[in-house]
Motif scaffolding. Structure first.
Motif, PDB file in Angstrom:
ATOM      1  N   HIS A   1      -8.160  84.480 100.072  1.00 28.22           N
ATOM      2  CA  HIS A   1      -7.291  83.991 101.151  1.00 28.22           C
ATOM      3  C   HIS A   1      -5.816  84.238 100.826  1.00 28.22           C
ATOM      4  N   ALA A   2      -5.467  84.191  99.544  1.00 29.72           N
ATOM      5  CA  ALA A   2      -4.069  84.369  99.142  1.00 29.72           C
ATOM      6  C   ALA A   2      -3.534  85.733  99.551  1.00 29.72           C
ATOM      7  N   ASP A   3      -4.417  86.723  99.685  1.00 27.90           N
ATOM      8  CA  ASP A   3      -3.998  88.065 100.097  1.00 27.90           C
ATOM      9  C   ASP A   3      -4.194  88.292 101.593  1.00 27.90           C
ATOM     10  N   GLY A   4      -4.663  87.270 102.321  1.00 32.43           N
ATOM     11  CA  GLY A   4      -4.920  87.416 103.746  1.00 32.43           C
ATOM     12  C   GLY A   4      -3.885  86.717 104.597  1.00 32.43           C
ATOM     13  N   THR A   5      -4.196  86.600 105.877  1.00 34.81           N
ATOM     14  CA  THR A   5      -3.242  86.013 106.826  1.00 34.81           C
ATOM     15  C   THR A   5      -3.835  84.856 107.628  1.00 34.81           C
ATOM     16  N   ARG A   6      -5.112  84.565 107.466  1.00 34.54           N
ATOM     17  CA  ARG A   6      -5.745  83.531 108.288  1.00 34.54           C
ATOM     18  C   ARG A   6      -5.481  82.164 107.671  1.00 34.54           C
ATOM     19  N   ALA A   7      -4.274  81.681 107.908  1.00 39.11           N
ATOM     20  CA  ALA A   7      -3.806  80.455 107.257  1.00 39.11           C
ATOM     21  C   ALA A   7      -4.654  79.245 107.638  1.00 39.11           C
ATOM     22  N   PHE A   8      -5.078  79.178 108.887  1.00 39.78           N
ATOM     23  CA  PHE A   8      -5.861  78.026 109.317  1.00 39.78           C
ATOM     24  C   PHE A   8      -7.212  77.998 108.600  1.00 39.78           C
ATOM     25  N   GLU A   9      -7.837  79.157 108.451  1.00 43.49           N
ATOM     26  CA  GLU A   9      -9.128  79.203 107.764  1.00 43.49           C
ATOM     27  C   GLU A   9      -8.971  78.896 106.278  1.00 43.49           C
ATOM     28  N   ARG A  10      -7.839  79.271 105.708  1.00 39.99           N
ATOM     29  CA  ARG A  10      -7.600  78.894 104.312  1.00 39.99           C
ATOM     30  C   ARG A  10      -7.589  77.366 104.179  1.00 39.99           C
ATOM     31  N   ALA A  11      -6.942  76.689 105.137  1.00 41.86           N
ATOM     32  CA  ALA A  11      -6.906  75.224 105.102  1.00 41.86           C
ATOM     33  C   ALA A  11      -8.314  74.650 105.233  1.00 41.86           C
TER      34      ALA A  11
ATOM     35  N   LEU B   1     -18.835  65.936  93.671  1.00 39.20           N
ATOM     36  CA  LEU B   1     -19.186  66.197  92.267  1.00 39.20           C
ATOM     37  C   LEU B   1     -18.313  65.384  91.305  1.00 39.20           C
ATOM     38  N   ARG B   2     -17.509  64.444  91.872  1.00 39.23           N
ATOM     39  CA  ARG B   2     -16.675  63.521  91.095  1.00 39.23           C
ATOM     40  C   ARG B   2     -15.597  64.237  90.279  1.00 39.23           C
ATOM     41  N   ARG B   3     -15.115  65.344  90.775  1.00 38.76           N
ATOM     42  CA  ARG B   3     -13.984  66.025  90.132  1.00 38.76           C
ATOM     43  C   ARG B   3     -12.729  65.586  90.894  1.00 38.76           C
ATOM     44  N   ARG B   4     -12.297  64.403  90.611  1.00 36.48           N
ATOM     45  CA  ARG B   4     -11.327  63.685  91.413  1.00 36.48           C
ATOM     46  C   ARG B   4      -9.959  64.363  91.468  1.00 36.48           C
ATOM     47  N   ALA B   5      -9.424  64.786  90.333  1.00 35.12           N
ATOM     48  CA  ALA B   5      -8.057  65.321  90.301  1.00 35.12           C
ATOM     49  C   ALA B   5      -7.947  66.590  91.138  1.00 35.12           C
ATOM     50  N   GLU B   6      -8.861  67.537  90.906  1.00 34.52           N
ATOM     51  CA  GLU B   6      -8.802  68.786  91.661  1.00 34.52           C
ATOM     52  C   GLU B   6      -9.112  68.534  93.135  1.00 34.52           C
ATOM     53  N   ALA B   7     -10.036  67.616  93.405  1.00 28.20           N
ATOM     54  CA  ALA B   7     -10.362  67.295  94.799  1.00 28.20           C
ATOM     55  C   ALA B   7      -9.131  66.765  95.521  1.00 28.20           C
ATOM     56  N   ARG B   8      -8.387  65.853  94.860  1.00 29.30           N
ATOM     57  CA  ARG B   8      -7.196  65.278  95.483  1.00 29.30           C
ATOM     58  C   ARG B   8      -6.181  66.365  95.824  1.00 29.30           C
ATOM     59  N   ASP B   9      -5.952  67.303  94.911  1.00 27.05           N
ATOM     60  CA  ASP B   9      -4.976  68.370  95.155  1.00 27.05           C
ATOM     61  C   ASP B   9      -5.392  69.231  96.350  1.00 27.05           C
ATOM     62  N   ARG B  10      -6.667  69.603  96.384  1.00 26.61           N
ATOM     63  CA  ARG B  10      -7.133  70.455  97.479  1.00 26.61           C
ATOM     64  C   ARG B  10      -7.049  69.728  98.819  1.00 26.61           C
ATOM     65  N   LEU B  11      -7.412  68.471  98.834  1.00 24.07           N
ATOM     66  CA  LEU B  11      -7.425  67.730 100.095  1.00 24.07           C
ATOM     67  C   LEU B  11      -6.016  67.459 100.608  1.00 24.07           C
ATOM     68  N   HIS B  12      -5.087  67.158  99.692  1.00 25.55           N
ATOM     69  CA  HIS B  12      -3.692  66.989 100.118  1.00 25.55           C
ATOM     70  C   HIS B  12      -3.140  68.298 100.680  1.00 25.55           C
ATOM     71  N   SER B  13      -3.452  69.418 100.037  1.00 24.15           N
ATOM     72  CA  SER B  13      -2.986  70.719 100.526  1.00 24.15           C
ATOM     73  C   SER B  13      -3.545  71.006 101.913  1.00 24.15           C
ATOM     74  N   ALA B  14      -4.833  70.710 102.124  1.00 25.68           N
ATOM     75  CA  ALA B  14      -5.445  70.925 103.440  1.00 25.68           C
ATOM     76  C   ALA B  14      -4.797  70.040 104.490  1.00 25.68           C
ATOM     77  N   ARG B  15      -4.573  68.746 104.139  1.00 26.96           N
ATOM     78  CA  ARG B  15      -3.955  67.824 105.103  1.00 26.96           C
ATOM     79  C   ARG B  15      -2.589  68.306 105.532  1.00 26.96           C
ATOM     80  N   GLU B  16      -1.761  68.725 104.571  1.00 27.26           N
ATOM     81  CA  GLU B  16      -0.416  69.198 104.895  1.00 27.26           C
ATOM     82  C   GLU B  16      -0.465  70.431 105.793  1.00 27.26           C
ATOM     83  N   ALA B  17      -1.399  71.339 105.502  1.00 29.17           N
ATOM     84  CA  ALA B  17      -1.516  72.540 106.327  1.00 29.17           C
ATOM     85  C   ALA B  17      -1.924  72.184 107.747  1.00 29.17           C
ATOM     86  N   PHE B  18      -2.909  71.307 107.897  1.00 27.40           N
ATOM     87  CA  PHE B  18      -3.361  70.929 109.238  1.00 27.40           C
ATOM     88  C   PHE B  18      -2.258  70.213 110.011  1.00 27.40           C
TER      89      PHE B  18
END
Length: 696
Positions: free
Chosen positions: A562-572, A585-602
């Motif tokens: 996705h980093a080399d593409g343009t479909r920003a909404f699908e990346r989110a 899978l209880r990987r809390r720290a990485e999950a939090r980062d990904r979910l915050h990034s998705a929320r900001e994009a949306f």
């Protein structure tokens, strides 16, 4: 009488926006005209005879010398503007003081360039009230003062208008003048000159040829009703096909265009139009027929035609090479049709940046050449690129403008496609009522006209809306139905583009068998075209189809692509799905980062329902959801459509006026405003004006 939106817009355009004339014309329409099946009348005497009668009576009440000056001014402006009134007055040494009587009556007034009429109908009445002999004399006088080389086509117009009867010499002069007008990118003038040449001609076969050319010019200038009226007198396959492509049955358009290509010198251009007809119908197998026709005619198959034929046959690598060759022809200043095909090819390759460039250049080239009818068509396909790259507000505004232009120029098929695109924008922003209204309008019209592309796009929009709100079973069912739709009701390319959404919906609904088969074909195409976005979505599908922790590497691969593409909404969306998988899978720290990034994009895309899904995941994780109500402007809470309606309301437009401008019902506008007030926490338009002035 309740008229379809396209007919209503064209009625208003034909009567110059006059409400009384519009009501009179609407009452005079036949059932077929009112339904948009037959062209509307274009002769002023047939549009609003009652209004014109009243205006003529006003003109007749003026002194004779005043009427003659008004006739001269009207002949200078209608139906072809020539800007020669003052020179004609000077050449004939006319006294302009009699114009004071017209000014006193409120009918016309003197301007720096000549005479300004009260309105268009007054100008028409001033011309129509005069005797034929006086009209001919006015045209002769205007012709005498037009000497500049650039004025020769308009000089020929006046000479033709002053003719007493058929004249082969004048017909030839008008035909040559029309050629000059086309080269000067003035198809409206070319249409008037060519139609007059046909009227003055003496050879029936040549007259038919000229009428067909005049119809094509009228169509290019955006005068669809006059074009269709003229075309009905010619029975030309090529012309019938071009008009049917944008106003009638797309399947019939394809057949007529292929038949016309066998008889016309511009066979390559007609085959290009046949390709577009095949795309609109969704019957891409017809592309094989067009390729065979091109070989039979000994011409090179144009645009995306051979690429589509190869894709239908499953020859993805061949299709990719052909699409790359076509997409590469997107330089500035090119032929609008070639640029449009370059944009379509780029969309199929998943290259949305190049698609946006090509379609914008196609619209610009069409404007520069006076090809009004082509501009909105280019913007139809620009909408896809804007949608995927996460610019829904700007894209929606551009699509709405193109929708109005499509209706005004009689391109109801294009308007249907834009309605479906707007349904997708509404789905992206979570506006369910608007999405369903747009999709219903698009599907109803598409089914009646064999338009598989907008029918499929509207169905996808409804499924995308369901997916965004977590209605996975409903989304999967809609997309399975889409796969079963045949030509005229569905579209293979749209079905293919929707595969990542189908895989997500099917997996979340617990049905992976068909999803795996769909993904396998999608992956083969993604690997063939090597689009970073398509490869990223294929990796996301693989992650969804892979159980447990093994899916995580596929999600990481997807985000790298996705980093080399343009479909920003699908990346989110990928980040949201990845974050959800990490949370489980209880990987809390990485999950939090990904979910915050998705929320900001949306939030930035104006997709509050998707942002809320990310917040729900964060809440389940026990992390703060960080709602966007702090330092961010309150308008971020609105969808793109709500913001547009809010701005119009703040400017003082009524619900009915907003509905007319956005091609929606007043009931829908009322719903939007109630949604605006709720989301902004206000109760009145006064508060809305104050809030928007503070923000903007």
């Amino acid at each position: 009488m309740s008229l379809p939106e396209g007919v209503r817009v064209r009625v208003l355009r034909l009567v110059y926006g006059d409400q009384r004339a519009a009501a009179e014309l609407a009452a005079r329409l036949t059932d077929r005209q009112a339904a948009g099946l037959d062209p509307l009348p274009t002769d002023p005497a047939d549009l609003a005879p009652g209004l014109l009668h009243d205006y003529r009576r006003e003109i007749r009440a003026l002194p004779e010398d005043t009427r003659l000056l008004l006739l001269l001014a009207a002949a200078d402006q209608y139906p072809v503007a020539t800007h020669a009134f003052l020179r004609a007055v000077a050449a004939a040494r006319l006294d302009t003081r009699p114009l004071e009587a017209a000014e006193s009556a409120g009918i016309a007034h003197a301007t720096a360039g000549g005479v300004g009429f009260r309105d268009a109908w007054t100008r028409i009445a001033a011309y129509e009230t005069a005797t034929p002999a006086d009209r001919r004399e006015a045209h002769r006088l205007l012709a005498r003062v037009l000497h500049d080389d650039t004025e020769l086509p308009r000089r020929s117009w006046h000479r033709g208008a002053a003719a007493l009867g058929p004249s082969g010499r004048l017909a030839a002069e008008l035909t040559a003048a029309a050629d000059r007008a086309r080269r000067a990118a003035d198809p409206a003038l070319a249409a008037a000159l060519t139609e007059r040449a046909a009227a003055l001609g003496t050879d029936p076969r040549e007259q038919s040829r000229l009428l067909a050319r005049a119809a094509a010019d009228a169509w290019h200038s955006g005068d669809a009703d006059h074009a269709r009226t003229l075309a009905a007198r010619t029975h030309t396959d090529a012309l019938t096909g071009v008009l049917a492509l944008r106003t009638g049955q797309a399947g019939e358009a394809f057949d007529a265009l292929v038949a016309g290509a066998a008889l016309a010198t511009e066979s390559v251009q007609l085959l290009a139009r046949a390709t577009e007809a095949a795309i609109y119908t969704g019957d891409l197998r017809r592309c094989r027929d067009a390729v065979v026709a091109a070989r039979r005619l000994g011409v090179r198959a144009p645009g995306v035609l051979p690429a589509l034929a190869a894709a239908v046959d499953g020859r993805y690598e061949d299709a990719r090479d052909l699409l790359e060759a076509t997409a590469g022809r997107c330089g500035p200043g090119g032929d609008p049709s070639r640029l449009l095909h370059a944009g379509i090819a780029a969309l199929m390759l998943g290259d949305h940046t190049r698609a946006a460039t090509a379609t914008v250049r196609a619209a610009a080239a069409a404007r520069a050449r006076g090809l009004t009818a082509t501009v909105s068509q280019a913007m139809e396909f620009r909408a896809y690129a804007d949608f995927w790259t996460g610019r829904p507000r700007a894209a929606e505004a551009a699509a709405l403008d193109a929708l109005r232009q499509s209706y005004a120029t009689g391109q109801d098929n294009g308007a249907c496609h834009l309605q479906a695109a707007l349904a997708m924008f509404a789905a992206l922003t979570g506006d369910g009522d608007l999405c369903r209204e747009r999709a219903a309008a698009a599907r109803s019209y598409a089914m009646a006209h064999g338009l598989g592309l907008p029918a499929a796009l509207a169905q996808w929009a409804l499924a995308f809306l369901d997916l965004g709100f977590g209605r996975y079973g409903a989304a999967a069912a809609r997309l399975r139905a889409l796969a079963a739709f045949g030509p005229g009701h569905g579209h293979r390319a749209v079905r293919h583009l929707a595969t990542p959404h189908y895989v997500e919906a099917a997996v979340r609904a617990g049905d992976t068998r068909i999803a795996r088969a769909a993904h396998a074909d999608y992956d083969r195409w993604a690997r063939a075209v090597r689009s970073p976005d398509d490869l990223a979505l294929s990796a996301r599908c693989r992650a969804l189809l892979t159980p447990g922790a093994e899916a995580l590497d596929h999600y990481r691969t997807a985000l790298e692509l996705h980093a080399d593409g343009t479909r920003a909404f699908e990346r989110a969306r990928t980040e949201l799905l990845f974050g959800s998988a990490l949370r489980r899978l209880r990987r809390r720290a990485e999950a939090r980062d990904r979910l915050h990034s998705a929320r900001e994009a949306f939030d930035s895309f104006g997709a509050p329902h998707c942002a809320e899904a990310a917040r729900a995941e964060l809440r389940a994780l026990g992390a703060p959801a960080t709602p966007p109500r702090g330092t961010e402007p309150p308008t971020v809470r609105l969808t793109a459509q709500q913001l547009l309606v809010a701005r119009m309301a703040a400017e003082g437009a009524t619900n009915r006026e907003i509905a007319a401008r956005l091609a929606l019902s007043p009931r829908t506008i009322d719903h939007h405003l109630r949604g605006v007030f709720t989301r902004l926490g206000i109760r009145s338009r006064i508060e809305l004006v104050r809030l928007l002035s503070e923000v903007e």
